[in-house]
Enzyme design. Structure first.
Site, short mmCIF file in Angstrom:
data_model
loop_
_atom_site.label_atom_id
_atom_site.label_comp_id
_atom_site.label_asym_id
_atom_site.label_seq_id
_atom_site.Cartn_x
_atom_site.Cartn_y
_atom_site.Cartn_z
N ASP A 1 0.87 -1.17 0.00
CA ASP A 1 0.00 0.00 0.00
C ASP A 1 0.91 1.22 0.00
OD1 ASP A 1 -1.47 2.23 0.73
OD2 ASP A 1 -2.46 1.30 2.45
N LYS B 1 -3.39 12.09 -3.18
CA LYS B 1 -2.42 12.29 -2.11
C LYS B 1 -1.07 12.75 -2.67
CE LYS B 1 -4.54 8.77 0.86
NZ LYS B 1 -5.07 9.61 1.95
#
Length: 406
Positions: A200, A226
């Site tokens: 991740d 992000k």
């Protein structure tokens, strides 16, 4: 980076000029989502006003232009993470969908009794999909703990690996502790045990260089929003041989070769895993976010954020009752904390009144909160556009809040 460079970077983000309650805004919620530079917004506007047409489905000019922009974005992402082929780059809605894709698709290849190793610091997006798989198959989930600094217990990880281990799924960087996990070593050990590894990377790709081939990752997922890009867009990298062996994740348009009521054949990679109309506008605009990051340099970004982290942490520790969670060496620029007995929501709400935007709560990491012995924390997180002046404003506001809640 010097002040002139930072000011040039900040000029690309009009939102940073906002005021909150008549105070200059200090945006420190970058772990949840980063702000978006002007060139990304302009790319979105350009496509909506000049080149909006569905991709891969038309012979007309607009469709061909949109298709070209999307597939150029795929090549741009391939180069950014150094994937071997564009066939290994799957566009998703974000890290969460990428992990769900692997759990739903690769998970079908697992047998009852096979083992999946997670860590206690995982985001819910890297816990719940495996529990959903567990509700369909009798797979075994094992969980690696952490030490007092927030580092993974690697001895425990080694002891958990067994002939039944099929998958290890771990965050590259903890969204709460800021810990940068030794993913290269984790991958090596897992491969020696015959297991595959999913990383991740939601909190990593915008801060540190990622080379999926050098890591030898089997799967790597991350989100655009992000890393200064559009929301609703993400990437799943997967080794071509694994993706070829996996069944489709969703059915619909684009992921098919031929459909009849007697049977359906599927498209080649990467389209086998991209059912339906993608966010082709966001995908195309994401290339501008990658350009932005690479124009500065990930090494420079990391160095600037590290300086901000040390500067801010040192000053926070002078505030009475301060507790910081996650002190691993080399951690990312994320500070989760509590002040005395003050509730994290109260701290966050009062900081907002003083113009400082932070995140409060369990940060989608309730198992980690249980280990830490709290129900939530306040989290301040930095990006390349944050300044030492903003750090000073944060410390001044936090000092005032701490005194109010004493």
């Amino acid at each position: 980076m010097d002040n002139k460079q930072i000011e040039e970077i900040r000029s690309l983000f009009p939102i940073l000029e906002r005021t909150i309650y008549k105070r200059p805004m200090v945006y420190l919620d970058n772990t949840a989502t980063s702000q978006t530079p002007r060139q990304v917004v302009e790319a979105i506007e350009q496509m909506y006003t000049h080149t909006k047409a569905n991709v891969h489905r038309g012979v007309h000019t607009l469709s061909q232009e949109a298709t070209d922009l999307q597939e150029r974005a795929r090549e741009r992402v391939r180069g950014f993470i150094n994937a071997a082929s564009i066939r290994e780059v799957i566009f998703t809605r974000g890290t969460t969908e990428g992990i769900n894709l692997v759990a739903s698709s690769y998970g079908q290849l697992l047998d009852d009794g096979d083992e999946i190793i997670l860590t206690v610091m995982e985001h819910h997006a890297n816990i719940v999909p495996w529990q959903l798989l567990q509700s369909r198959k009798a797979v075994v989930i094992k969980v690696v703990g952490i030490n007092e600094r927030g580092e993974l217990d690697m001895d425990q990880f080694r002891s958990m690996l067994s002939p039944r281990t099929r998958l290890v799924s771990v965050c590259h960087v903890s969204n709460v502790l800021g810990t940068v996990n030794p993913v290269a070593e984790i991958i090596r050990l897992a491969h020696e045990a015959g297991a595959r590894v999913l990383i991740d990377g939601a909190q990593a790709v915008q801060h540190i260089p990622v080379d999926v081939q050098a890591l030898d990752a089997d799967f790597y997922a991350f989100s655009s929003h992000k890393m200064y890009g559009p929301s609703g867009v993400g990437v799943l990298y997967g080794k071509e041989s694994l993706l070829e062996a996996m069944p489709p994740y969703q059915g619909g348009g684009e992921m098919i070769d031929h459909v009849s009521f007697e049977g359906t054949t599927f498209a080649e990679l990467p389209f086998k895993f991209e059912a339906g109309t993608p966010d082709f506008v966001g995908i195309a605009a994401m290339t501008q976010a990658i350009d932005f990051v690479e124009s500065i340099g990930l090494e420079q970004i990391a160095a600037h954020e590290e300086e901000l982290l040390k500067y801010t942490t040192d000053r926070m520790l002078a505030i009475p009752g301060m507790r910081i969670f996650g002190t691993a060496p080399g951690k990312s620029a994320i500070i989760s904390f509590l002040v005395g007995h003050a509730h994290h929501y109260d701290v966050g709400m009062l900081l907002d009144k003083l113009g400082v935007e932070v995140r409060t709560g369990h940060h989608c990491a309730q198992p980690l909160m249980k280990v830490l012995g709290v129900d939530g924390t306040v989290r301040a997180s930095f990006a390349v556009y944050n300044t030492f002046e903003e750090a000073d404003r944060f410390i001044a506001a936090l000092t005032r809040v701490a005194a109010m809640l004493e």
